[in-house]
Design a protein around this motif. Sequence first.
Motif, PDB file in Angstrom:
ATOM      1  N   LEU A 282      30.091 -49.462 -26.263  1.00 13.36           N
ATOM      2  CA  LEU A 282      30.720 -50.386 -25.325  1.00 13.36           C
ATOM      3  C   LEU A 282      29.659 -51.019 -24.435  1.00 13.36           C
ATOM      4  O   LEU A 282      28.840 -50.314 -23.844  1.00 13.36           O
ATOM      5  N   ALA A 283      29.670 -52.347 -24.344  1.00 11.82           N
ATOM      6  CA  ALA A 283      28.732 -53.054 -23.470  1.00 11.82           C
ATOM      7  C   ALA A 283      29.218 -52.977 -22.026  1.00 11.82           C
ATOM      8  O   ALA A 283      30.385 -52.672 -21.751  1.00 11.82           O
TER       9      ALA A 283
ATOM     10  N   GLN B 163      29.905 -55.217 -19.514  1.00 12.18           N
ATOM     11  CA  GLN B 163      31.010 -56.071 -19.061  1.00 12.18           C
ATOM     12  C   GLN B 163      32.030 -56.345 -20.169  1.00 12.18           C
ATOM     13  O   GLN B 163      32.904 -57.199 -20.018  1.00 12.18           O
ATOM     14  N   GLU B 164      31.906 -55.616 -21.267  1.00 11.95           N
ATOM     15  CA  GLU B 164      32.734 -55.936 -22.438  1.00 11.95           C
ATOM     16  C   GLU B 164      34.221 -55.764 -22.169  1.00 11.95           C
ATOM     17  O   GLU B 164      35.031 -56.597 -22.603  1.00 11.95           O
ATOM     18  N   TYR B 165      34.595 -54.721 -21.460  1.00 11.45           N
ATOM     19  CA  TYR B 165      36.019 -54.495 -21.233  1.00 11.45           C
ATOM     20  C   TYR B 165      36.648 -55.654 -20.475  1.00 11.45           C
ATOM     21  O   TYR B 165      37.720 -56.160 -20.859  1.00 11.45           O
TER      22      TYR B 165
ATOM     23  N   GLU C  84      35.620 -58.737 -20.299  1.00 10.00           N
ATOM     24  CA  GLU C  84      35.607 -59.943 -21.136  1.00 10.00           C
ATOM     25  C   GLU C  84      36.695 -59.883 -22.208  1.00 10.00           C
ATOM     26  O   GLU C  84      37.369 -60.888 -22.488  1.00 10.00           O
ATOM     27  N   LEU C  85      36.874 -58.701 -22.795  1.00  6.48           N
ATOM     28  CA  LEU C  85      37.924 -58.553 -23.822  1.00  6.48           C
ATOM     29  C   LEU C  85      39.307 -58.726 -23.203  1.00  6.48           C
ATOM     30  O   LEU C  85      40.204 -59.337 -23.810  1.00  6.48           O
TER      31      LEU C  85
ATOM     32  N   ARG D 157      40.115 -53.073 -30.349  1.00  5.70           N
ATOM     33  CA  ARG D 157      38.995 -52.662 -29.500  1.00  5.70           C
ATOM     34  C   ARG D 157      39.498 -52.172 -28.133  1.00  5.70           C
ATOM     35  O   ARG D 157      39.055 -51.139 -27.631  1.00  5.70           O
TER      36      ARG D 157
ATOM     37  N   TYR E 122      32.285 -47.402 -19.377  1.00  3.80           N
ATOM     38  CA  TYR E 122      30.849 -47.671 -19.558  1.00  3.80           C
ATOM     39  C   TYR E 122      30.027 -46.794 -18.600  1.00  3.80           C
ATOM     40  O   TYR E 122      29.017 -46.178 -19.000  1.00  3.80           O
TER      41      TYR E 122
END
Length: 554
Positions: A202-203, A205-207, A209-210, A304, A323
């Motif tokens: 998991l990146a 800021q990915e959550y 952004e998703l 995801r 994260y």
Amino acid sequence: MLVQLTISNFAIVKSLELDLKPGMTTITGETGAGKSIAIDALSLCLGERAEASMVRPGEEKAEVSACFRIEKNPAAKQWLDQNDLESGDECIMRRVITKEGRSRAYINGNPVPAAQLKALGHTLINIHGQHAHQLLTKPESQLAMLDHYAGHHRLLLNCQSQYRHWQQQRKVWQDAINNQAEYESQRQLLEYQVAELNEFALAEQEYAELEAEHQILANSGQLSEHCQAALAALSEAEEGHCQQTLNAAIKALEQLSELDERLQPQLTMLHEAAILLSETSQELCRYQDDIEIDPARFDYIEERLGQIHRLAKKHQVEPAQLYAQHQQLLAELESISGGDERIEALEAACQEAVAQYHDAAMALSDSRQKFANTLNDKISKSMHQLSMEKGQFKIDFETDISHAKSNGMDKINFLVSTNPGQPLQALVKVASGGELSRISLAIQVITAQKIDTPSLIFDEVDVGISGPTAAVVGKMLRKLGDSTQVLCVTHLPQVAGAGHQQMFVAKRSEGQSTETSMSPLNQQQRIKELARLLGGSKITESTLANARELLIAA
């Protein structure tokens, strides 16, 4: 120097005020009269434990105060200054006990804890009790006596500090060893958790952004529909859209502004609005063109996000914190993975602490042995004076890390030989009661000469001594009194006569009441009291003559 002692309602003393002088003061009295009661009261004033039984029966409270001259006592002055207590030429210590057992303490009129009385008292006076010879047989008391004589306080404090450091280091090392199995189990769990999160990758800021993209894709149809409605209202409707209405307003205002220039600013604002309206329409067109309904992308994002929520629940954190949880677990695994190296480092630190303690303990031991050699010679000579002509004294040392304590690695034993040809043996095994008393007194007098406190009290330390030896004891104490204030409670006429001055303790009973008093004796009264000590209750011309000889000899 102690100059005055005032006692009120303490035990069997109703009221007593003593003015004390330099030199050697002897205190005598009949058996049971309470010769040591002034010493007991003074001990209370110096911070000893208070008890309700100390209050005279029928009274509300007991009170003891002691006045010391301290103009030549820098240690006492320094202590008073450090504790923000007045430090003139006199110091007054006071203790009050109620019949319920409550106690209050004062120094120069200031309320203080009783512990401060004791701390200050160490700089003012030193009391040698009648049971000192019993303590002398205990190894810990022997070591304390030697340290007191040597006066190497800094060496002792450093040894104590290094010992504490060593024990702390050893505890940390042992805890690490004991917890190694627990650490291994924890490490395996962390490895599993980190591997799972590493694979998910998991990146940062990915959550967020998703979540934003999922919301757009889930509402793409609605977004496109409402966007088209907005465009129609702005510029694409066949009739009545905003662009047409605005153009009509601009055209009308252009005509009016030709008639009235004051309308020119409003016309300018309408032109600017027309430009903004056109730009907004163009942006909405581009936005509508970018809206795509991508089922595959939508499915991927939903999957995801679902995995993020499942992992977050597994680690008991919010999805947005997953994260950060991953990074924390990575750090914990890194810190715990070096367990073997950590234990090795702790062992090395422990060995270093042992070495530092060993150096400090050896420095202390060297100092002890140096002063022990001096004591061996002085105490042996004093034994010769005290009717043990062939007596020998020696402090035996056994120094080893196996004896390690906060006060060093020395295990000492006082050895004596009291008769010719007799080997040196432990004091407790060789000396008789009388010999033990004499050796104890010799040690106390010799060590007292090294003490900085300006007042010394000997409370019946001459028990078990008589005859010519008593005269020697008297001379030893009087010599000590030439340089230090000495108070000596005694039952021996030879010791009593050696004093520069003498006090007599008497007890009087009336009905259910008993009272003890203490008063100084003049020359004639001293002679009578010494005669009583020499001959008992029957005083003859012979005993009076002997008493006079004692005073002349002193």
